[in-house]
Write a protein that holds these residues in place. Structure first.
Motif, PDB file in Angstrom:
ATOM      1  N   GLN A 144      45.470   8.915  14.827  1.00  0.00           N
ATOM      2  CA  GLN A 144      44.382   7.201  14.598  1.00  0.00           C
ATOM      3  C   GLN A 144      43.234   6.980  13.879  1.00  0.00           C
ATOM      4  OE1 GLN A 144      46.413   5.548  15.200  1.00  0.00           O
ATOM      5  NE2 GLN A 144      44.863   3.894  15.134  1.00  0.00           N
ATOM      6  N   ILE A 145      42.168   8.670  14.577  1.00  0.00           N
ATOM      7  CA  ILE A 145      41.233   8.411  13.252  1.00  0.00           C
ATOM      8  C   ILE A 145      41.208   8.174  11.968  1.00  0.00           C
ATOM      9  CG2 ILE A 145      39.233   9.447  12.663  1.00  0.00           C
ATOM     10  CD1 ILE A 145      39.344  11.022  15.531  1.00  0.00           C
ATOM     11  N   TYR A 147      44.211   6.899  10.366  1.00  0.00           N
ATOM     12  CA  TYR A 147      44.615   5.927  10.268  1.00  0.00           C
ATOM     13  C   TYR A 147      43.788   4.606  10.309  1.00  0.00           C
ATOM     14  CZ  TYR A 147      49.322   6.715   8.364  1.00  0.00           C
ATOM     15  OH  TYR A 147      50.432   6.994   7.399  1.00  0.00           O
ATOM     16  N   SER A 148      42.809   4.485  10.837  1.00  0.00           N
ATOM     17  CA  SER A 148      41.748   3.536  10.921  1.00  0.00           C
ATOM     18  C   SER A 148      40.836   3.843  10.374  1.00  0.00           C
ATOM     19  CB  SER A 148      41.504   3.753  12.741  1.00  0.00           C
ATOM     20  OG  SER A 148      41.863   3.693  13.656  1.00  0.00           O
ATOM     21  N   LEU A 149      40.669   4.704  10.147  1.00  0.00           N
ATOM     22  CA  LEU A 149      39.413   4.304   8.263  1.00  0.00           C
ATOM     23  C   LEU A 149      40.079   4.295   7.327  1.00  0.00           C
ATOM     24  CD1 LEU A 149      36.344   6.471   8.104  1.00  0.00           C
ATOM     25  CD2 LEU A 149      37.627   8.179   6.760  1.00  0.00           C
ATOM     26  N   GLN A 151      41.451   2.314   7.011  1.00  0.00           N
ATOM     27  CA  GLN A 151      42.004   0.774   6.540  1.00  0.00           C
ATOM     28  C   GLN A 151      40.923  -0.366   6.136  1.00  0.00           C
ATOM     29  OE1 GLN A 151      45.249  -0.333   7.752  1.00  0.00           O
ATOM     30  NE2 GLN A 151      45.243   1.913   7.941  1.00  0.00           N
ATOM     31  N   ASN A 152      40.241   0.777   6.159  1.00  0.00           N
ATOM     32  CA  ASN A 152      38.750   0.644   5.477  1.00  0.00           C
ATOM     33  C   ASN A 152      38.691   0.209   3.305  1.00  0.00           C
ATOM     34  OD1 ASN A 152      35.914   0.321   4.110  1.00  0.00           O
ATOM     35  ND2 ASN A 152      34.879   0.481   6.339  1.00  0.00           N
ATOM     36  N   TYR A 215      46.194   3.527   3.074  1.00  0.00           N
ATOM     37  CA  TYR A 215      46.155   1.941   3.213  1.00  0.00           C
ATOM     38  C   TYR A 215      47.261   1.015   2.935  1.00  0.00           C
ATOM     39  CZ  TYR A 215      43.219  -1.965   1.663  1.00  0.00           C
ATOM     40  OH  TYR A 215      42.469  -3.245   1.841  1.00  0.00           O
TER      41      TYR A 215
END
Ligand code: HEM
Length: 217
Positions: A144-145, A147-149, A151-152, A215
């Motif tokens: 999750q960390i 995939y979240s990173l 997205q930026n 992304y």
């Protein structure tokens, strides 16, 4: 001087092996989510909890530190040995832009590693930053960390673009390391040149496309 270059070569080769393992592990991110999340988080938990892997991790940190410190020392000594290098430019015919600029390229890679460790290692291992969730198996959700990173778009570009200096560094560094350790065989050097190029391409393109794929997924 040989001892210093030998340390750079030996630690560099160890870091090259780490990159193959690290890229293979990160390729899990590209599998379908149902498989990837569990596998990636289990892998990450094993890295943190296995005593044997902990020893390898300390060797890895020591290798990074020795590689950088000795590279800085050798660069400074080389500069001091050639104080008037800008007055007359006697570059060796076979010296490439990369070999002339390994220091500059190294600074970019160091910048990448510092930011990368802040993005993942500091969160996962030191528990710094925002709190990290757990997955269904109770493992820290490193998937999750990641995939979240990614997205930026700025992080995606940072992770992708910085793979260019990494590729250049690996291509030159792998060849140099073998030569420093006494590998001079003529035909072998030609093979080594190709192996270094293929290795550097796989590592840099491999790491560079993962953030892009995540992304656009
Ligand atoms: C797509 C690109 C990458 C991703 C997604 C990624 C992901 C990660 C993750 C999740 C961790 C924490 C592992 C854990 O403890 O669970 C980590 C650690 C680390 N990464 Fe990366 N990484 C990438 C590229 C790189 C590159 C190119 C380098 C080196 C140039 C690198 C060097 C390291 C190092 C040295 C650690 C610390 C290892 C440890 O403490 O065991 N990574 N990476």
């Amino acid at each position: 001087m040989f001892l210093r270059k030998g340390v750079i070569a030996a630690t560099g080769l160890f870091l090259c092996i780490f990159l193959i393992v690290h890229l293979s592990a990160n390729a899990i991110l590209l599998l379908p989510e149902e498989t990837a999340r569990g596998l990636y988080n289990t892998y990450s938990t094993t890295l943190r909890e296995s005593p044997l892997i902990k020893i390898v991790a300390y060797l890895l940190y020591a290798s990074i530190i020795f590689h950088v410190v000795y590279a800085v020392i050798v660069t400074i000594k080389n500069r001091r040995a050639k104080p008037n290098k800008y007055a007359v430019n006697h570059k060796l015919e076979n010296s490439t832009w990369t070999s002339q600029n390994m220091g500059l390229i190294g600074i970019f890679i160091l910048l990448f590693i510092v930011i990368h460790l802040a993005n993942f290692w500091a969160k996962v291992k030191l528990g710094l930053g925002e709190s990290v969730g757990l997955d269904m198996d109770g493992n820290v959700d490193v998937y999750q960390i990641t995939y979240s990173l990614f997205q930026n778009i700025y992080y995606v570009l940072f992770y992708t673009v910085l793979m260019v200096p990494l590729g250049l560094h690996l291509n030159h560094g792998l060849k140099s390391a073998f030569r420093t350790l006494g590998f001079y065989h003529r035909k072998g050097l030609r093979v080594l040149t190709n192996v270094s190029l293929v290795y550097a391409a796989i590592i840099s393109v491999g790491f560079g496309i993962i953030p892009l794929i995540v992304y656009f997924k």
